[in-house]
Design a protein around this motif. Structure first.
Motif, mmCIF file in Angstrom:
data_model
loop_
_atom_site.group_PDB
_atom_site.id
_atom_site.type_symbol
_atom_site.label_atom_id
_atom_site.label_comp_id
_atom_site.label_asym_id
_atom_site.label_seq_id
_atom_site.Cartn_x
_atom_site.Cartn_y
_atom_site.Cartn_z
ATOM 1 N N LEU A 1 -2.769 16.682 -8.591
ATOM 2 C CA LEU A 1 -1.960 17.086 -7.449
ATOM 3 C C LEU A 1 -2.746 17.860 -6.404
ATOM 4 O O LEU A 1 -2.457 17.764 -5.203
ATOM 5 N N HIS A 2 -3.742 18.631 -6.823
ATOM 6 C CA HIS A 2 -4.498 19.414 -5.840
ATOM 7 C C HIS A 2 -5.330 18.537 -4.912
ATOM 8 O O HIS A 2 -5.791 19.005 -3.866
ATOM 9 N N LEU A 3 -5.493 17.260 -5.262
ATOM 10 C CA LEU A 3 -6.250 16.331 -4.430
ATOM 11 C C LEU A 3 -5.357 15.334 -3.697
ATOM 12 O O LEU A 3 -5.857 14.419 -3.033
ATOM 13 N N GLN A 4 -4.047 15.494 -3.795
ATOM 14 C CA GLN A 4 -3.118 14.610 -3.090
ATOM 15 C C GLN A 4 -3.099 14.951 -1.596
ATOM 16 O O GLN A 4 -3.173 16.119 -1.204
ATOM 17 N N CYS B 1 -0.738 15.053 0.537
ATOM 18 C CA CYS B 1 0.369 15.889 1.013
ATOM 19 C C CYS B 1 0.133 17.376 0.761
ATOM 20 O O CYS B 1 0.825 18.220 1.339
ATOM 21 N N PHE B 2 -0.830 17.693 -0.106
ATOM 22 C CA PHE B 2 -1.141 19.100 -0.373
ATOM 23 C C PHE B 2 -2.500 19.514 0.202
ATOM 24 O O PHE B 2 -3.071 20.535 -0.203
ATOM 25 N N SER B 3 -2.992 18.724 1.145
ATOM 26 C CA SER B 3 -4.299 19.042 1.736
ATOM 27 C C SER B 3 -4.281 20.382 2.468
ATOM 28 O O SER B 3 -5.320 21.038 2.599
ATOM 29 N N ASN B 4 -3.098 20.800 2.918
ATOM 30 C CA ASN B 4 -2.977 22.080 3.624
ATOM 31 C C ASN B 4 -3.235 23.281 2.706
ATOM 32 O O ASN B 4 -3.444 24.401 3.180
ATOM 33 N N LEU B 5 -3.234 23.057 1.391
ATOM 34 C CA LEU B 5 -3.469 24.146 0.443
ATOM 35 C C LEU B 5 -4.963 24.416 0.241
ATOM 36 O O LEU B 5 -5.333 25.375 -0.447
ATOM 37 N N ASN B 6 -5.792 23.536 0.809
ATOM 38 C CA ASN B 6 -7.256 23.753 0.851
ATOM 39 C C ASN B 6 -7.933 23.739 -0.524
ATOM 40 O O ASN B 6 -8.933 24.437 -0.733
ATOM 41 N N TYR B 7 -7.404 22.931 -1.438
ATOM 42 C CA TYR B 7 -8.120 22.721 -2.697
ATOM 43 C C TYR B 7 -9.186 21.639 -2.484
ATOM 44 O O TYR B 7 -9.086 20.805 -1.583
ATOM 45 N N ARG B 8 -10.188 21.641 -3.345
ATOM 46 C CA ARG B 8 -11.251 20.657 -3.245
ATOM 47 C C ARG B 8 -11.569 20.052 -4.606
ATOM 48 O O ARG B 8 -11.254 20.630 -5.640
ATOM 49 N N LYS B 9 -12.207 18.908 -4.571
ATOM 50 C CA LYS B 9 -12.645 18.270 -5.807
ATOM 51 C C LYS B 9 -13.596 19.211 -6.532
ATOM 52 O O LYS B 9 -14.480 19.810 -5.925
ATOM 53 N N PHE C 1 3.270 14.870 -13.334
ATOM 54 C CA PHE C 1 3.976 14.010 -12.393
ATOM 55 C C PHE C 1 4.284 14.784 -11.115
ATOM 56 O O PHE C 1 4.538 15.992 -11.140
ATOM 57 N N PHE C 2 4.330 14.083 -10.007
ATOM 58 C CA PHE C 2 4.462 14.707 -8.693
ATOM 59 C C PHE C 2 5.715 15.564 -8.547
ATOM 60 O O PHE C 2 5.721 16.563 -7.808
ATOM 61 N N ALA C 3 6.797 15.207 -9.230
ATOM 62 C CA ALA C 3 8.071 15.911 -9.031
ATOM 63 C C ALA C 3 7.964 17.408 -9.260
ATOM 64 O O ALA C 3 8.684 18.187 -8.618
ATOM 65 N N THR C 4 7.088 17.831 -10.153
ATOM 66 C CA THR C 4 6.974 19.258 -10.457
ATOM 67 C C THR C 4 6.556 20.045 -9.222
ATOM 68 O O THR C 4 7.247 20.965 -8.778
ATOM 69 N N ALA C 5 5.436 19.676 -8.643
ATOM 70 C CA ALA C 5 4.970 20.369 -7.438
ATOM 71 C C ALA C 5 5.793 19.989 -6.220
ATOM 72 O O ALA C 5 6.001 20.806 -5.312
ATOM 73 N N GLY C 6 6.272 18.750 -6.196
ATOM 74 C CA GLY C 6 7.095 18.307 -5.075
ATOM 75 C C GLY C 6 8.360 19.131 -4.942
ATOM 76 O O GLY C 6 8.793 19.456 -3.829
ATOM 77 N N SER C 7 8.966 19.486 -6.064
ATOM 78 C CA SER C 7 10.177 20.304 -6.037
ATOM 79 C C SER C 7 9.881 21.708 -5.527
ATOM 80 O O SER C 7 10.688 22.303 -4.808
ATOM 81 N N THR D 1 -1.926 21.177 -12.181
ATOM 82 C CA THR D 1 -2.265 20.144 -11.207
ATOM 83 C C THR D 1 -2.219 18.753 -11.822
ATOM 84 O O THR D 1 -2.161 17.745 -11.103
ATOM 85 N N TYR D 2 -2.228 18.686 -13.149
ATOM 86 C CA TYR D 2 -2.201 17.400 -13.845
ATOM 87 C C TYR D 2 -0.810 17.198 -14.429
ATOM 88 O O TYR D 2 -0.494 17.641 -15.533
#
Length: 385
Positions: free
Chosen positions: A333-336, A338-346, A94-100, A91-92
């Protein structure tokens, strides 16, 4: 708190103009040759670079592509990863990893990092897998470890996990060309190695570019096919690929720079050693945590320190003193959004969240002078005094 008095020097986070002066004549010559040839896409310049990078990274094959992001995406495509599949990644980063992963149609499954190296934690990977349902485990297809800041992940553990669960391993080595893990080069250990030639990288082009390494003949053939819209023979398409081609100009620039890369890496490593000496002499070790080197070749794409307090205030203070710094990945990334649908939390990944709020990158580029480094440490000491 502001830096007082007239600043004695400027210290940019990165100064590519100094690097350019050392290769200017070679660049001008190759630019003229390319303009005369009018061969701008793929071709002999790209083929030459592919052979050079494959050899440098101790891999059998390399395929030049349009960017580091596209290197990740085309690797996922070549691994037949798509809709409803799951891919573990830190989760820590650059965005491209999860974005891809998301662009491929798959679902990013996040894991926490090691507190010392900032690379993905194998313990966290096991924890993530153990917490998955049977259905989710059946959809798990790959791991993308990120060799962050120029140091390789614990690949023995990651490869063991991949073997246990039959997972593809895609090394995100965008920041780690030439880095080593137990004598093995980044990009040579997994099924794919993905590199970026973004201008600020240790080996940067004059625009976007990237490359994918692999030791598999079959995967190499798929990468070549997907790079040009799924076609080996023009107008005849075996798969739905994309326009992932590397420009001849960018390939030529990277080829020139590759001849200097090891020297630049040694300068970065020397600068890292100087910082350690300066911080110890300044007696800041109770406030500043310095980068940790494992038994690897760390190439120092970044020199990242962790501060126990007042990170953001220090950054502003250093900016006022004409010192360039950067906070990489202030929002895991888990707090971005665009990934709120994955239901991660702080609180789900505390080590990553701590790194996001406490780390700061200092200048470490090869041409950095000792006087500039001393000024950086002097100002940090002044701030905390």
């Amino acid at each position: 708190m502001k830096a007082e008095g007239k600043n004695i020097m400027k210290v940019p986070l990165l100064d590519l103009k100094l690097q350019y002066q050392t290769i200017k004549e070679e660049v001008m010559k190759v630019t003229e040759d390319i303009f005369e040839s009018q061969y701008f896409i793929l071709g002999p310049r790209v083929e030459a670079l592919e052979k050079e990078i494959a050899e440098y990274c101790s891999s059998k094959h390399a395929t030049g592509v349009s960017s580091g992001t596209d290197a990740l995406l085309i690797s996922l495509m070549a691994a037949d990863i798509g809709a409803d599949d799951c891919v573990i990644t830190p989760t820590y980063t650059f965005f491209a990893t999860a974005g891809s992963i998301a662009r491929s149609g798959a679902r990013p499954v996040f894991a926490d990092i090691d507190s010392k190296t900032y690379n993905i934690s194998s313990e966290s990977i096991y924890k993530v897998i153990n917490n998955m349902t049977r259905e989710e485990k059946s959809k798990l297809k790959a791991i993308i470890p990120v060799h962050l800041y120029g140091q390789c992940c614990d690949m023995d553990s990651i490869l063991e996990i991949a073997k246990q669960y039959n997972l593809v391993v895609i090394e995100d080595a965008a920041q780690a060309i030439g880095a080593e893990y137990k004598g093995k080069r980044a990009g040579s250990m997994g099924d794919f190695g993905c590199f970026s030639f973004f201008p600020s990288k240790n080996l940067g082009a004059f625009g976007d570019g990237g490359i994918v390494t692999t030791n598999s003949d079959e995967l190499f053939d798929k990468l070549r096919l997907l790079r040009v819209h799924g076609s080996h023979l023009k107008y005849y398409h075996k798969k739905t690929g994309g326009n992932f081609r590397l420009d001849a100009f960018q390939a030529a620039i990277v080829s020139i720079k590759l001849n200097y890369l090891d020297g630049w890496t040694e300068a970065r490593q020397a600068n890292a050693d100087k910082y350690r000496e300066l911080f110890i002499d300044a007696r800041l070790d109770d406030i500043v945590n310095l980068p940790t080197e494992k038994e690897n070749r760390h190439i120092y794409n970044q020199f990242v320190i962790s501060l126990k307090e007042k990170r953001d205030n220090l950054k502003m203070f250093l900016t006022d003193a004409d010192i360039g710094t950067e906070v990489y990945y202030p929002v895991p990334l888990h707090l971005q959004d665009c990934f709120s649908n994955l239901n991660y939390r702080k609180g789900d990944f505390p080590v990553s969240e701590y790194a996001a709020s406490h780390t700061l990158s200092l200048p470490v580029y090869p041409e950095l002078s000792y006087e500039q480094q001393a000024y950086v440490v002097e100002k940090i000491k002044e701030f905390y005094s």
